[in-house]
Design a protein around this motif. Sequence first.
Motif, PDB file in Angstrom:
ATOM      1  N   GLY A  23     -65.213 -19.321  16.235  1.00  0.00           N
ATOM      2  CA  GLY A  23     -65.335 -17.983  15.690  1.00  0.00           C
ATOM      3  C   GLY A  23     -64.092 -17.125  15.758  1.00  0.00           C
ATOM      4  N   VAL A  24     -62.938 -17.718  16.058  1.00  0.00           N
ATOM      5  CA  VAL A  24     -61.742 -16.888  16.252  1.00  0.00           C
ATOM      6  C   VAL A  24     -61.207 -16.287  14.946  1.00  0.00           C
ATOM      7  N   ILE A  25     -61.713 -16.742  13.813  1.00  0.00           N
ATOM      8  CA  ILE A  25     -61.302 -16.111  12.554  1.00  0.00           C
ATOM      9  C   ILE A  25     -61.639 -14.615  12.569  1.00  0.00           C
ATOM     10  N   ALA A  26     -62.659 -14.252  13.316  1.00  0.00           N
ATOM     11  CA  ALA A  26     -63.050 -12.843  13.388  1.00  0.00           C
ATOM     12  C   ALA A  26     -61.939 -11.967  13.955  1.00  0.00           C
ATOM     13  N   THR A 130     -57.489 -24.186   8.065  1.00  0.00           N
ATOM     14  CA  THR A 130     -58.895 -24.582   7.938  1.00  0.00           C
ATOM     15  C   THR A 130     -59.082 -26.092   7.924  1.00  0.00           C
ATOM     16  N   THR A 131     -58.014 -26.851   8.117  1.00  0.00           N
ATOM     17  CA  THR A 131     -58.105 -28.299   8.220  1.00  0.00           C
ATOM     18  C   THR A 131     -57.543 -28.727   9.568  1.00  0.00           C
ATOM     19  N   LEU A 132     -57.925 -29.909   9.996  1.00  0.00           N
ATOM     20  CA  LEU A 132     -57.405 -30.441  11.256  1.00  0.00           C
ATOM     21  C   LEU A 132     -55.894 -30.584  11.181  1.00  0.00           C
ATOM     22  N   ASP A 167     -59.911 -21.931  14.154  1.00  0.00           N
ATOM     23  CA  ASP A 167     -61.352 -21.805  14.366  1.00  0.00           C
ATOM     24  C   ASP A 167     -61.989 -23.188  14.250  1.00  0.00           C
ATOM     25  N   VAL A 168     -62.402 -23.735  15.386  1.00  0.00           N
ATOM     26  CA  VAL A 168     -62.909 -25.109  15.391  1.00  0.00           C
ATOM     27  C   VAL A 168     -64.240 -25.236  14.652  1.00  0.00           C
ATOM     28  N   ASP A 169     -64.943 -24.120  14.438  1.00  0.00           N
ATOM     29  CA  ASP A 169     -66.190 -24.191  13.674  1.00  0.00           C
ATOM     30  C   ASP A 169     -65.945 -24.680  12.250  1.00  0.00           C
TER      31      ASP A 169
END
Length: 376
Positions: A23-26, A130-132, A167-169
């Motif tokens: 959730g760190v994108i927040a 947003t990718t590994l 963000d690992v989600d």
Amino acid sequence: MNVAPEVTTIAVGGDYDVIIGSGVIARVAEHLPDGVERVLLVHPPTLPELTAGVADLLSARGLTVHLAPVPDAEAAKTAAVAAGLWAVLGQGGFTRTDAVVGLGGGSVTDLAGFVAASWLRGVPVVQVPTTLLGMVDAAVGGKTGINTAEGKNLVGAFHPPAAVLCDVDVLSTLPEADLVAGLSEIVKCGFIDDPVILDLVEADPAAARRADNPALREMVERAVRVKAHVVAADLRESSLREILNYGHTFGHAIEQVEHYTWRHGEAVSVGMVYVAELARLTGHLPGDAGAALVARHRSVLAAVGLPTSYRDDRWPYLLTAMRRDKKSRGSRLRFVVLDGLAQPSRLEGPSEIDLRAAYDLVSLPATPDAPNEGEG
């Protein structure tokens, strides 16, 4: 977008932090410098919901958001696309106190960073990979760039970001092939610096391919720590930082020859096997121990589903592409090789006989099927 308490912060020298967690994108707006009024949000068209969420977060802070969709994958990294973003910045009245946010895979973060570096000779950029592959490689380190017809990343600048939010989600939304391709850069860090990564992969290769596997997050953090340490010591790739290019000279050549229809991680996977064989042929990995380390390259990479060979009918084109590599000096090719596990060194000016012999060792008869490039 709720932020979980389990957040890891990895400092890259004293310049910026890489934030890893759920959730760190927040937190994206929190990491923009004070005084920012306008934000260029560079993103691929494949992430509409995530893009809208980030735009809403920025707007809620009173920022004016300019959405800038760009093509998927390497098609984004062209002078024409960069020029289009410069036009948006100019028409939007962006000043040196405004900023860019790169939301997407490695190609998007490369492009966003380059546009930020070149606009008004440098404006802040926050990277949200947003990718590994983007999380463990492209977004970390401040290397930005675009491609030309002559090669990959030949035009670029060093421009450290204000922050990187991993963000690992988001990893759970990736197609498996894209997740697997990102593992290539993680495995690379295992061979050049942190062998625990290899142990984690070998303990359960199938689990390494799952976004919900706790070991994957550990591998992400370990790979980022490797890169952060190297980058902090050598931002402009004058010496130590070259070790991060392990497998990349041959890998970039494959990408160029295949017109970027291979994923970056897939090409680098073959590149690591190639350079391991080259190290053995040139005496850097002698004896049974050297042969075992070469074999370990093949076994680890194959275990997670990465390619370890390439077609046998492209050598002249690959050699030409490698001669344009950024590490070359004059007519001398330079490679990052291993003298042992986690013992990187350099090989300068190998003979064409050894170069070709290593190619033969990673070659298979050409087939019509080849890996495809994904977003990032």
